[in-house]
Scaffold this active site. Structure first.
Site, mmCIF file in Angstrom:
data_model
loop_
_atom_site.group_PDB
_atom_site.id
_atom_site.type_symbol
_atom_site.label_atom_id
_atom_site.label_comp_id
_atom_site.label_asym_id
_atom_site.label_seq_id
_atom_site.Cartn_x
_atom_site.Cartn_y
_atom_site.Cartn_z
ATOM 1 C CE LYS A 1 24.265 -9.530 -48.322
ATOM 2 N NZ LYS A 1 24.052 -9.636 -49.922
ATOM 3 C CD GLU B 1 26.526 -9.677 -40.410
ATOM 4 O OE1 GLU B 1 27.320 -10.220 -41.182
ATOM 5 O OE2 GLU B 1 25.905 -8.846 -40.778
ATOM 6 N NE ARG C 1 25.061 -3.146 -57.673
ATOM 7 C CZ ARG C 1 24.579 -2.106 -56.788
ATOM 8 N NH1 ARG C 1 24.835 -1.012 -56.900
ATOM 9 N NH2 ARG C 1 23.969 -2.364 -55.673
#
Length: 445
Positions: free
Chosen positions: A116, A200, A293
């Protein structure tokens, strides 16, 4: 087009991939655990191979056994579905090194977006908006505290290698941050083998909006609209719809363009999803992560854009052009997906068991992607998802009306089931208005 396909997954997604493969004349090969031997996807495949016992590590994540099944059955390609090995870059590399076609993005793109922090930094460099946060892992709790002080509370503490809503915690002050940091780091080391943690900015009232992208065989990346995914429990989705009732035409243009830039930044091929957080008050959006995906909720995009995304995946993997004109993509109508899980409808705790009754709804604009039939057993070894109820209509109001009727007509007895939750949601005034955010489920409870 490839002629034979091994589906390295189970349940509804394996059944759904097999359905498209057979429609295209592709020999469909299933792999299954001992616990899943009686499920529909096994019997519907042209060929099936048992790859191990119930434990996913010994079956659906058993790379050696899956590749042995591909070799013994003469499979040309491997479709990983979602979950399990679908975002495992080493598996993708191993598949291709074995001379097989990988139906998914390249291993380098999976690697780039799997971390990430690296993904955030890549996206920022590509001009995709990212939320305020760390550009490197918080090496220890003191570094996390320093970062949070600079960013400003509340903050989200996230496992850098996490996904699927796992490995996250919210901290509103320093004491909470210290506790969450240790918790998330320990969880990440145990689940992902990587204890890296990022800090974050946390937005208490946001919407979760994602964009379906498709990297074509000719190198172009196109966006097939957005999906609203704000109905969540424990950061995991329960309901998705397309288009998002929160996205204006102007915002749609911006968010789709950013998603295409995100795909182009990593040379993306095949299907993927760029997930964003949207502040409905300011119309600002921020990159959250990219899922490399096919998503659980892909059917709502299929309805609105009139495409079969699994077919498009197979065409890209085969080096073929898409079935649609990339320059003339236009959404029509509205679609909603309700995840039917074997869990109680109040606390959402899993409730596996033998299915005594299973009667699916039918009718115009109603589709059910299911992994089970009456007589099957929902075991505790895998995700609780039993089926996806997808409804479509000319507009959102018609889709909601069809959803109400379909939920009422869906009969399941045996395992616990969250159908009553969906019936309640479809009468909720915030959901009906379209003015809701990721706190909606918590407020209903």
């Amino acid at each position: 087009m490839i002629e034979s396909l091994l589906v390295a997954n189970r349940g509804e997604i394996a059944r759904r991939v097999i359905r498209t493969a057979k429609r295209l004349g592709i020999r469909a090969i299933a792999v299954h655990s001992e616990a899943d031997a009686d499920l529909p996807f096994v019997t519907e495949a042209d060929e099936a191979v048992c790859v191990g016992p119930a434990n996913p590590a010994q079956s659906y994540r058993n790379v050696e056994a899956i590749l042995a099944a591909a070799k013994s059955t003469g499979a040309q390609a491997v479709h990983p579905g979602y979950g399990f090995l679908s975002e495992n870059a080493e598996f993708a590399r191993t598949v291709e090194a074995s001379g097989l076609v990988w139906v998914g993005p390249g291993a380098d793109a999976i690697t780039a977006m799997g971390d990430k922090i690296n993904a955030r930094n890549l996206m920022a460099a590509a001009g995709v908006p990212v939320a305020p946060g760390t550009t490197d892992p918080a090496a220890d709790v003191e570094a996390a505290v320093a970062a949070a002080t600079e960013i400003g509370y509340p903050v989200m503490v996230k496992a850098a290698a996490g996904g699927g809503g796992m490995g996250m915690g919210v901290a509103t002050d320093e004491a909470a941050l210290r506790a969450e940091y240790d918790k998330v780091r320990s969880f990440a080391e145990r689940m992902f083998g990587d204890g890296s943690v990022l800090i974050e900015r946390y937005f208490p009232r946001v919407r979760h909006v994602e964009v379906q992208i498709l990297g074509l065989a000719d190198g172009r990346v196109v966006a097939l609209g957005e999906r609203e995914c704000s109905v969540q429990r424990r950061n995991q989705k329960l309901v998705e719809e397309s288009p998002s009732p929160a996205v204006s035409p102007e915002l749609r243009e911006r968010i789709l363009a950013a998603a295409v830039r995100a795909g182009e930044a990593v040379g993306y091929r095949n299907a993927g999803t760029v997930e964003c957080l949207l502040d409905p008050a300011t119309q600002e959006f921020f990159f959250l992560e990219m899922n490399t995906r096919l998503q659980v909720e892909h059917p709502v995009t299929e309805y609105v854009y009139g495409v079969d995304l699994v077919e498009e995946q197979l065409r890209v993997a085969s080096g073929l052009a898409p079935t649609f004109d990339p320059d003339a993509l236009a959404p029509r109508g509205h679609a909603i997906e309700l995840r039917i899980n074997a869990e109680d409808p109040k606390r959402f705790l899993p409730g596996p068991g033998v299915i005594r009754t299973w009667n699916e709804p039918t009718g115009e604009g109603v589709r059910v992607d299911s992994g089970y039939v009456a007589g099957n057993t929902v075991t505790p070894f895998y995700d609780s998802l039993m089926a996806k109820l997808i409804v479509s209509g000319s507009d959102r109001a018609e889709a909601i009306e069809r959803a109400r009727a379909a939920v009422a007509a869906f009969e399941i007895a045996g395992p616990k089931c969250n159908l009553p939750f969906h019936a309640e949601l479809l009468e909720n005034k915030d959901f009906l208005s379209g003015d809701y955010d990721t706190t909606i489920v918590g407020r209903m409870r």
